[in-house]
Write a protein that holds these residues in place. Sequence first.
Motif, PDB file in Angstrom:
ATOM      1  N   VAL A   1      14.587  55.509 -30.756  1.00 23.65           N
ATOM      2  CA  VAL A   1      14.005  56.036 -29.592  1.00 23.65           C
ATOM      3  C   VAL A   1      15.260  56.532 -28.879  1.00 23.65           C
ATOM      4  O   VAL A   1      15.259  57.737 -28.115  1.00 23.65           O
ATOM      5  CB  VAL A   1      13.285  54.907 -28.754  1.00 23.65           C
ATOM      6  CG1 VAL A   1      13.015  55.373 -27.329  1.00 23.65           C
ATOM      7  CG2 VAL A   1      12.054  54.557 -29.379  1.00 23.65           C
ATOM      8  N   ALA A   2      16.361  55.873 -28.857  1.00 19.60           N
ATOM      9  CA  ALA A   2      17.583  56.385 -28.404  1.00 19.60           C
ATOM     10  C   ALA A   2      17.974  57.569 -28.880  1.00 19.60           C
ATOM     11  O   ALA A   2      18.368  58.816 -28.001  1.00 19.60           O
ATOM     12  CB  ALA A   2      18.718  55.419 -28.297  1.00 19.60           C
TER      13      ALA A   2
ATOM     14  N   ILE B   1      16.025  60.080 -30.285  1.00 16.44           N
ATOM     15  CA  ILE B   1      15.012  61.091 -29.565  1.00 16.44           C
ATOM     16  C   ILE B   1      15.362  61.278 -28.255  1.00 16.44           C
ATOM     17  O   ILE B   1      15.346  62.481 -27.956  1.00 16.44           O
ATOM     18  CB  ILE B   1      13.671  60.488 -29.753  1.00 16.44           C
ATOM     19  CG1 ILE B   1      13.328  60.528 -31.309  1.00 16.44           C
ATOM     20  CG2 ILE B   1      12.560  61.336 -28.888  1.00 16.44           C
ATOM     21  CD1 ILE B   1      11.785  59.434 -31.389  1.00 16.44           C
ATOM     22  N   GLY B   2      15.740  60.461 -27.422  1.00 20.28           N
ATOM     23  CA  GLY B   2      16.054  60.472 -25.909  1.00 20.28           C
ATOM     24  C   GLY B   2      17.384  61.544 -25.657  1.00 20.28           C
ATOM     25  O   GLY B   2      17.408  62.374 -24.955  1.00 20.28           O
TER      26      GLY B   2
ATOM     27  N   ARG C   1      15.924  64.893 -26.276  1.00 21.03           N
ATOM     28  CA  ARG C   1      15.045  65.261 -25.210  1.00 21.03           C
ATOM     29  C   ARG C   1      15.449  65.711 -23.833  1.00 21.03           C
ATOM     30  O   ARG C   1      15.049  66.467 -23.081  1.00 21.03           O
ATOM     31  CB  ARG C   1      13.722  64.506 -25.090  1.00 21.03           C
ATOM     32  CG  ARG C   1      13.021  64.620 -26.329  1.00 21.03           C
ATOM     33  CD  ARG C   1      11.557  63.783 -26.229  1.00 21.03           C
ATOM     34  NE  ARG C   1      10.803  64.975 -25.321  1.00 21.03           N
ATOM     35  CZ  ARG C   1       9.746  64.219 -24.859  1.00 21.03           C
ATOM     36  NH1 ARG C   1       9.217  62.936 -24.682  1.00 21.03           N
ATOM     37  NH2 ARG C   1       8.879  65.139 -24.000  1.00 21.03           N
ATOM     38  N   LEU C   2      16.304  64.662 -23.366  1.00 20.04           N
ATOM     39  CA  LEU C   2      16.591  64.289 -21.986  1.00 20.04           C
ATOM     40  C   LEU C   2      17.648  65.669 -21.630  1.00 20.04           C
ATOM     41  O   LEU C   2      18.421  66.203 -22.496  1.00 20.04           O
ATOM     42  CB  LEU C   2      17.495  63.241 -21.742  1.00 20.04           C
ATOM     43  CG  LEU C   2      16.627  61.889 -21.615  1.00 20.04           C
ATOM     44  CD1 LEU C   2      17.171  60.680 -21.755  1.00 20.04           C
ATOM     45  CD2 LEU C   2      15.223  62.197 -20.740  1.00 20.04           C
ATOM     46  N   PRO C   3      17.837  65.882 -20.254  1.00 23.10           N
ATOM     47  CA  PRO C   3      18.264  67.205 -19.999  1.00 23.10           C
ATOM     48  C   PRO C   3      19.732  66.984 -19.719  1.00 23.10           C
ATOM     49  O   PRO C   3      20.433  68.224 -19.971  1.00 23.10           O
ATOM     50  CB  PRO C   3      17.525  67.484 -18.595  1.00 23.10           C
ATOM     51  CG  PRO C   3      17.060  66.244 -17.942  1.00 23.10           C
ATOM     52  CD  PRO C   3      16.781  65.381 -19.369  1.00 23.10           C
TER      53      PRO C   3
ATOM     54  N   PHE D   1      24.181  62.763 -17.882  1.00 24.88           N
ATOM     55  CA  PHE D   1      23.788  61.719 -17.067  1.00 24.88           C
ATOM     56  C   PHE D   1      22.618  61.087 -17.589  1.00 24.88           C
ATOM     57  O   PHE D   1      22.428  59.684 -17.959  1.00 24.88           O
ATOM     58  CB  PHE D   1      23.590  61.987 -15.631  1.00 24.88           C
ATOM     59  CG  PHE D   1      24.800  62.395 -15.049  1.00 24.88           C
ATOM     60  CD1 PHE D   1      25.976  61.530 -14.711  1.00 24.88           C
ATOM     61  CD2 PHE D   1      24.884  63.814 -14.912  1.00 24.88           C
ATOM     62  CE1 PHE D   1      27.290  62.056 -14.156  1.00 24.88           C
ATOM     63  CE2 PHE D   1      26.173  64.357 -14.364  1.00 24.88           C
ATOM     64  CZ  PHE D   1      27.120  63.511 -13.953  1.00 24.88           C
ATOM     65  N   ALA D   2      21.492  61.850 -18.036  1.00 20.25           N
ATOM     66  CA  ALA D   2      20.448  61.218 -18.479  1.00 20.25           C
ATOM     67  C   ALA D   2      20.502  60.857 -19.831  1.00 20.25           C
ATOM     68  O   ALA D   2      19.942  59.667 -20.067  1.00 20.25           O
ATOM     69  CB  ALA D   2      19.189  62.301 -18.179  1.00 20.25           C
TER      70      ALA D   2
ATOM     71  N   ALA E   1      23.289  59.566 -21.210  1.00 18.77           N
ATOM     72  CA  ALA E   1      23.951  58.187 -20.991  1.00 18.77           C
ATOM     73  C   ALA E   1      22.985  57.073 -20.888  1.00 18.77           C
ATOM     74  O   ALA E   1      23.232  56.068 -21.614  1.00 18.77           O
ATOM     75  CB  ALA E   1      24.707  58.149 -20.100  1.00 18.77           C
ATOM     76  N   HIS E   2      21.834  57.057 -20.338  1.00 21.55           N
ATOM     77  CA  HIS E   2      20.921  56.163 -20.206  1.00 21.55           C
ATOM     78  C   HIS E   2      19.975  55.730 -21.427  1.00 21.55           C
ATOM     79  O   HIS E   2      19.843  54.815 -21.958  1.00 21.55           O
ATOM     80  CB  HIS E   2      19.633  56.467 -19.032  1.00 21.55           C
ATOM     81  CG  HIS E   2      20.056  56.847 -17.743  1.00 21.55           C
ATOM     82  ND1 HIS E   2      20.623  55.554 -16.957  1.00 21.55           N
ATOM     83  CD2 HIS E   2      20.344  57.879 -16.927  1.00 21.55           C
ATOM     84  CE1 HIS E   2      20.943  56.036 -15.944  1.00 21.55           C
ATOM     85  NE2 HIS E   2      20.540  57.386 -15.702  1.00 21.55           N
ATOM     86  N   ALA E   3      19.876  56.901 -22.407  1.00 20.68           N
ATOM     87  CA  ALA E   3      19.288  56.747 -23.685  1.00 20.68           C
ATOM     88  C   ALA E   3      20.128  56.151 -24.471  1.00 20.68           C
ATOM     89  O   ALA E   3      19.753  55.164 -25.434  1.00 20.68           O
ATOM     90  CB  ALA E   3      19.047  58.097 -24.099  1.00 20.68           C
TER      91      ALA E   3
ATOM     92  N   TRP F   1      21.487  66.851 -13.399  1.00 22.82           N
ATOM     93  CA  TRP F   1      20.068  67.190 -13.341  1.00 22.82           C
ATOM     94  C   TRP F   1      19.164  66.699 -12.427  1.00 22.82           C
ATOM     95  O   TRP F   1      18.969  65.552 -12.178  1.00 22.82           O
ATOM     96  CB  TRP F   1      19.707  67.315 -14.969  1.00 22.82           C
ATOM     97  CG  TRP F   1      18.321  68.160 -14.804  1.00 22.82           C
ATOM     98  CD1 TRP F   1      18.141  69.571 -15.394  1.00 22.82           C
ATOM     99  CD2 TRP F   1      16.780  67.539 -14.827  1.00 22.82           C
ATOM    100  NE1 TRP F   1      16.820  69.851 -15.533  1.00 22.82           N
ATOM    101  CE2 TRP F   1      16.024  68.480 -15.087  1.00 22.82           C
ATOM    102  CE3 TRP F   1      16.429  66.386 -14.249  1.00 22.82           C
ATOM    103  CZ2 TRP F   1      14.586  68.309 -15.088  1.00 22.82           C
ATOM    104  CZ3 TRP F   1      14.954  66.156 -14.518  1.00 22.82           C
ATOM    105  CH2 TRP F   1      14.192  67.085 -14.939  1.00 22.82           C
TER     106      TRP F   1
END
Lengths: 161, 107
Positions: free
Chosen positions: B26-27, B29-30, B33-35, B38-39, B41-43, B102
């Motif tokens: 999932v990480a 994939i994140g 997918r994430l823009p 910063f986003a 880094a959450h993944a 973003w």
Amino acid sequence: MTGRILLKTALFFLIWMALSGKFNFLHLTIGLGLSLGIAWLNTWPLTGDKMRVSWVGVLTYVPWLFSRILASSIHMVRLILDPKLPIDPQLFGHQTSLPHHAAVVLLGNSITLTPGTITVEVSPNELTVHSIDPASSNDLLSGTLEKKVATVFPSQPRMKA
Amino acid sequence: MGGPRRRMATTIAIIFLSLGLFFLLVAAIGMVRLPDVFARAHAVGLTDTMGAFFMLFGLAIYEGFSLNMLKILVVFSLLYLLNPVVTHATIRAALRAGVKPWMKGPS
């Protein structure tokens, strides 16, 4: 001073022996040298101020933080796997009044460790936090996280920034 | 495969390793997918925490009570102490270098 170094050396050496499990001359001398060096490095003052840590606080804080990490991980998995990708990133400042630099560091690290929120900037009074959606920063905004961190560092006067 | 005890430990270890792999997947994939930085880094934070936890927990169960289990525990605690520091440093460097986060909405 010397007593403290020797005590720490003995402790580190015990840990070395437990982890290496080898008792020949080479391993023991390397271990002893490293233990002594690390014990000496440990006497350098890093922050300059004394702090008190409540071990009961630590033992309740760690499992609590872990349960929060698990919950927000599942939330994060939902966000990523959602076909619509419903993220709403925000960058906001968070005022804190924790008593000690170490407490602010623990708060900042806990925020970063929790998936969905990251500490971007730190000062003694304010943390800048990036969160991926409003739900992720609930714990921080409601003050729950800060209260839990305060239990680890009990009853100390607020130091000057 | 040894006795039933050993087989049970192996089964539990496989379950935990699979859970860890799920979080790692999932990480990844994140990451795609994430823009923005910063986003993403959450993944990655997902890998650091749950992915590593389930993988190491699975390995520790597979090892049983031994010296290696102790070593896995040491790796585990070091990981949880060091990961937030690295993530924080990366993200702060990104922000200071002038990367704009973003934001949702018409832009």
